[in-house]
Design a protein around this motif. Structure first.
Motif, mmCIF file in Angstrom:
data_model
loop_
_atom_site.group_PDB
_atom_site.id
_atom_site.type_symbol
_atom_site.label_atom_id
_atom_site.label_comp_id
_atom_site.label_asym_id
_atom_site.label_seq_id
_atom_site.Cartn_x
_atom_site.Cartn_y
_atom_site.Cartn_z
ATOM 1 N N THR A 138 41.365 38.547 40.819
ATOM 2 C CA THR A 138 42.602 38.207 41.510
ATOM 3 C C THR A 138 42.665 38.834 42.899
ATOM 4 O O THR A 138 43.018 38.171 43.867
ATOM 5 C CB THR A 138 43.815 38.678 40.686
ATOM 6 O OG1 THR A 138 43.741 38.068 39.390
ATOM 7 C CG2 THR A 138 45.125 38.313 41.346
ATOM 8 N N ALA A 139 42.320 40.114 43.010
ATOM 9 C CA ALA A 139 42.492 40.856 44.258
ATOM 10 C C ALA A 139 41.480 40.476 45.334
ATOM 11 O O ALA A 139 41.844 40.361 46.506
ATOM 12 C CB ALA A 139 42.408 42.362 43.987
ATOM 13 N N ILE A 140 40.209 40.278 44.956
ATOM 14 C CA ILE A 140 39.177 40.061 45.972
ATOM 15 C C ILE A 140 38.317 38.827 45.713
ATOM 16 O O ILE A 140 37.290 38.636 46.366
ATOM 17 C CB ILE A 140 38.280 41.300 46.157
ATOM 18 C CG1 ILE A 140 37.550 41.677 44.866
ATOM 19 C CG2 ILE A 140 39.090 42.476 46.665
ATOM 20 C CD1 ILE A 140 36.562 42.831 45.009
ATOM 21 N N ALA A 166 45.533 47.790 46.721
ATOM 22 C CA ALA A 166 46.412 48.966 46.733
ATOM 23 C C ALA A 166 47.457 48.925 45.613
ATOM 24 O O ALA A 166 48.010 49.967 45.244
ATOM 25 C CB ALA A 166 47.111 49.086 48.083
ATOM 26 N N GLU A 167 47.711 47.740 45.041
ATOM 27 C CA GLU A 167 48.725 47.615 43.994
ATOM 28 C C GLU A 167 48.373 48.505 42.803
ATOM 29 O O GLU A 167 47.330 48.356 42.182
ATOM 30 C CB GLU A 167 48.829 46.157 43.552
ATOM 31 C CG GLU A 167 50.008 45.909 42.654
ATOM 32 C CD GLU A 167 50.169 44.439 42.326
ATOM 33 O OE1 GLU A 167 50.447 44.141 41.157
ATOM 34 O OE2 GLU A 167 50.014 43.601 43.246
ATOM 35 N N GLY A 168 49.241 49.447 42.521
ATOM 36 C CA GLY A 168 49.017 50.375 41.419
ATOM 37 C C GLY A 168 48.093 51.529 41.774
ATOM 38 O O GLY A 168 47.841 52.400 40.957
ATOM 39 N N GLY A 169 47.590 51.543 42.988
ATOM 40 C CA GLY A 169 46.693 52.607 43.442
ATOM 41 C C GLY A 169 47.373 53.461 44.491
ATOM 42 O O GLY A 169 48.600 53.594 44.500
ATOM 43 N N GLY A 217 41.209 50.220 56.823
ATOM 44 C CA GLY A 217 42.024 51.086 55.996
ATOM 45 C C GLY A 217 41.247 51.541 54.771
ATOM 46 O O GLY A 217 40.216 50.945 54.417
ATOM 47 N N MET A 218 41.720 52.611 54.148
ATOM 48 C CA MET A 218 41.069 53.156 52.955
ATOM 49 C C MET A 218 42.097 53.340 51.852
ATOM 50 O O MET A 218 43.243 53.713 52.115
ATOM 51 C CB MET A 218 40.399 54.495 53.271
ATOM 52 C CG MET A 218 39.310 54.380 54.314
ATOM 53 S SD MET A 218 38.329 55.877 54.591
ATOM 54 C CE MET A 218 39.555 57.122 54.884
ATOM 55 N N LEU A 219 41.664 53.087 50.620
ATOM 56 C CA LEU A 219 42.559 53.230 49.484
ATOM 57 C C LEU A 219 41.770 53.544 48.224
ATOM 58 O O LEU A 219 40.547 53.438 48.204
ATOM 59 C CB LEU A 219 43.372 51.941 49.281
ATOM 60 C CG LEU A 219 42.585 50.669 48.981
ATOM 61 C CD1 LEU A 219 42.435 50.449 47.487
ATOM 62 C CD2 LEU A 219 43.293 49.486 49.605
ATOM 63 N N GLN A 220 42.510 53.918 47.226
ATOM 64 C CA GLN A 220 41.952 54.105 45.888
ATOM 65 C C GLN A 220 42.722 53.148 44.982
ATOM 66 O O GLN A 220 43.949 53.193 44.933
ATOM 67 C CB GLN A 220 42.130 55.550 45.439
ATOM 68 C CG GLN A 220 41.370 55.888 44.190
ATOM 69 C CD GLN A 220 41.416 57.379 43.910
ATOM 70 O OE1 GLN A 220 42.446 58.015 44.071
ATOM 71 N NE2 GLN A 220 40.304 57.931 43.494
ATOM 72 N N ASP A 221 41.987 52.250 44.296
ATOM 73 C CA ASP A 221 42.685 51.275 43.453
ATOM 74 C C ASP A 221 43.144 51.916 42.144
ATOM 75 O O ASP A 221 42.914 53.105 41.898
ATOM 76 C CB ASP A 221 41.841 50.006 43.234
ATOM 77 C CG ASP A 221 40.624 50.206 42.330
ATOM 78 O OD1 ASP A 221 40.603 51.127 41.488
ATOM 79 O OD2 ASP A 221 39.673 49.398 42.467
#
Length: 150
Positions: free
Chosen positions: A25-27, A106-109, A125-129
């Motif tokens: 879904t995300a990517i 990023a949703e939920g991360g 940008g940087m994130l943790q899922d």
């Protein structure tokens, strides 16, 4: 060694199937293969799997663009205790795709560095899922209009 290459192998500690659906879904990830422990032609050695892991993912592969990533639930050991000291870098074709994918992952991360302009990209940008996987999201340098001719 022209036939050598490195391929990420991710362990999700019992959440592999959920991760595959999330990345679909995300990517736009596409699961190519999925094998459960119960599908193994050879029985697992006694005591190797935690109880209830028979239906978990022993091995899977999924494709993101032209990259193939391998994944598993692991065996409930240290390999399943999160992702540390690396991130997956994902280059996308334009700002709209970069914004959409960053928000979805990023949703939920948690966001470590919000999407913004840097000296190397008009969007990075940087994130943790929600699975603990680190991501660095950017516009493909060859497609970034601001930096295309730099």
């Amino acid at each position: 060694m022209s036939s050598s290459f490195i391929q990420p192998y991710l362990f999700f500690g019992g959440r592999c199937e959920e991760a595959l659906e999330f990345y679909k879904t995300a990517i736009g990830a596409e699961t190519q293969m999925l094998m459960r422990y119960s599908d193994s032609p050879d029985p697992m050695p006694p005591g190797m799997l935690p109880e209830g892991y028979e239906s978990k993912v022993m091995h899977a592969s999924f494709k993101v663009g032209s990259s193939v990533i391998l994944a598993s639930d692991g065996c409930g050991g240290e390999e399943s205790k999160g992702f540390r000291a690396f991130s997956l870098s994902l280059a996308l074709p334009d700002a709209a795709a970069t914004d959409r994918v960053f928000s979805a992952l990023a949703e939920g991360g948690s966001v470590n560095m919000p999407l913004g302009e840097t000296f190397w990209s008009s969007r990075f940008g940087m994130l943790q899922d929600k699975f603990g996987m680190g991501w660095m999201i950017t516009i493909d340098p060859g497609a970034d209009p601001k930096y295309k001719n730099a």
